[in-house]
Motif scaffolding. Structure first.
Motif, PDB file in Angstrom:
ATOM      1  N   ILE A  29       0.837  -1.191   0.000  1.00 27.11           N
ATOM      2  CA  ILE A  29       0.000   0.000   0.000  1.00 27.11           C
ATOM      3  C   ILE A  29       0.872   1.240   0.000  1.00 27.11           C
ATOM      4  CG2 ILE A  29      -1.882  -1.172   1.203  1.00 27.11           C
ATOM      5  CD1 ILE A  29      -1.055   0.309   3.747  1.00 27.11           C
ATOM      6  N   ALA A  47     -14.979  -4.356  -3.048  1.00 29.10           N
ATOM      7  CA  ALA A  47     -13.551  -4.210  -3.363  1.00 29.10           C
ATOM      8  C   ALA A  47     -13.372  -3.409  -4.644  1.00 29.10           C
ATOM      9  CB  ALA A  47     -12.906  -5.586  -3.494  1.00 29.10           C
ATOM     10  N   GLU A  48     -14.233  -3.653  -5.610  1.00 28.37           N
ATOM     11  CA  GLU A  48     -14.159  -2.921  -6.873  1.00 28.37           C
ATOM     12  C   GLU A  48     -14.463  -1.437  -6.669  1.00 28.37           C
ATOM     13  OE1 GLU A  48     -15.801  -3.615 -11.404  1.00 28.37           O
ATOM     14  OE2 GLU A  48     -15.613  -5.307 -10.003  1.00 28.37           O
ATOM     15  N   LYS A  96     -11.331   0.107  -5.194  1.00 29.64           N
ATOM     16  CA  LYS A  96     -10.249   0.165  -6.168  1.00 29.64           C
ATOM     17  C   LYS A  96     -10.517   1.172  -7.277  1.00 29.64           C
ATOM     18  CE  LYS A  96      -7.188  -2.587  -4.479  1.00 29.64           C
ATOM     19  NZ  LYS A  96      -5.805  -2.122  -4.220  1.00 29.64           N
ATOM     20  N   ASP A 100      -6.256   2.451  -0.922  1.00 23.88           N
ATOM     21  CA  ASP A 100      -5.826   1.058  -0.821  1.00 23.88           C
ATOM     22  C   ASP A 100      -6.841   0.295   0.030  1.00 23.88           C
ATOM     23  OD1 ASP A 100      -3.298   0.917  -2.282  1.00 23.88           O
ATOM     24  OD2 ASP A 100      -2.557   2.324  -0.784  1.00 23.88           O
ATOM     25  N   LEU A 101      -6.704  -1.015   0.036  1.00 23.46           N
ATOM     26  CA  LEU A 101      -7.729  -1.863   0.640  1.00 23.46           C
ATOM     27  C   LEU A 101      -7.126  -2.964   1.510  1.00 23.46           C
ATOM     28  CD1 LEU A 101     -10.730  -2.856   0.831  1.00 23.46           C
ATOM     29  CD2 LEU A 101     -10.312  -4.112  -1.299  1.00 23.46           C
ATOM     30  N   TYR A 158      -8.150  -8.428  -6.135  1.00 18.62           N
ATOM     31  CA  TYR A 158      -8.108  -6.963  -6.155  1.00 18.62           C
ATOM     32  C   TYR A 158      -6.825  -6.398  -5.530  1.00 18.62           C
ATOM     33  CZ  TYR A 158     -12.867  -7.186  -7.811  1.00 18.62           C
ATOM     34  OH  TYR A 158     -13.986  -7.442  -8.573  1.00 18.62           O
ATOM     35  N   GLU A 159      -5.832  -7.247  -5.377  1.00 18.58           N
ATOM     36  CA  GLU A 159      -4.517  -6.834  -4.869  1.00 18.58           C
ATOM     37  C   GLU A 159      -4.636  -6.072  -3.558  1.00 18.58           C
ATOM     38  OE1 GLU A 159      -2.872  -4.718  -8.196  1.00 18.58           O
ATOM     39  OE2 GLU A 159      -2.071  -6.553  -9.067  1.00 18.58           O
ATOM     40  N   ALA A 160      -5.459  -6.609  -2.673  1.00 19.65           N
ATOM     41  CA  ALA A 160      -5.660  -6.004  -1.352  1.00 19.65           C
ATOM     42  C   ALA A 160      -4.806  -6.723  -0.313  1.00 19.65           C
ATOM     43  CB  ALA A 160      -7.135  -6.098  -0.961  1.00 19.65           C
TER      44      ALA A 160
END
Length: 208
Positions: free
Chosen positions: A32, A127-128, A131, A136-137, A162-164
């Protein structure tokens, strides 16, 4: 010739630096952006975020704010279903414009026996939404109640997609210890404190 070799060495250094800076290569997980003093963190979820089972100032968002010394918004609504949360989230993203969003949701759906694929669909929708903003998530896995306290796989799948950042263990660990619970499904003040510390450590260690 010497000038050409010098330029070639610069190119090699730049390529090497780029590889070293890749999150997967450096840390083996999502990264992040660094949080600043004026960064806002949005803690979004249901009763686990609200802090049911402990005084309001002992909820995990309140304790996380103290750990990070940053503003953390407690956007937890007890009893909320994840589909309801998906409708509520956009307004909060617009209102607070957070740098980081923590989602801890789906527990009420699990309790009601809703199908995993439907919970996953709503979690992915949230999540979408995050993003689509600069935020960041972090996704926090919620375990199924009962013996074993297994966290459903879809939490990690959505985090990867979602690359969290993903924290899939802390709630399972807290809720498996009677001395850290206020009831069968909620931590007490000590449990929320451990939750806040685990999240603070994850956030600090995962910044670029």
């Amino acid at each position: 010739m010497a000038q050409r070799l010098f330029l070639l060495s610069i190119v090699v250094c730049l390529i090497t630096a780029g590889i070293a800076g890749t999150p997967e290569e450096a840390k083996g997980g999502a990264k992040i952006m660094p949080l600043r003093e004026d960064s806002v963190i949005l803690a979004f979820g249901d009763s686990l975020t609200y802090g049911t089972g402990a005084p309001k100032d002992k909820s995990y968002p309140s304790l996380l704010q103290r750990e990070l010394k940053l503003k953390v918004i407690n956007a937890g609504v007890p009893g909320e279903l994840i589909s309801e949360g998906a409708l509520r989230l956009p307004g909060l993203l617009e209102e607070y414009m957070p740098s980081l969003v923590l989602i801890c949701h789906g527990g009420n759906d699990i309790l009601r026996g809703r199908a995993d694929e439907l919970i996953e669909k709503d979690l992915a929708a949230m999540a979408e939404m995050v993003k689509a903003t600069p935020a960041d998530l972090v996704i926090i896995g919620v375990p199924r109640p009962g013996l074993g306290l297994v966290v459903p796989d879809f939490y990690e799948r959505v985090a990867e997609r979602y690359e969290a950042l993903y924290e899939g263990q802390i709630l399972r660990k807290v809720l498996s210890r009677p001395e850290l619970k206020s009831d069968l499904i909620h931590p007490n003040a000590k449990g929320y404190q451990l939750m806040a510390k685990a999240l603070a450590q994850l956030i600090k260690s995962s910044q670029w």
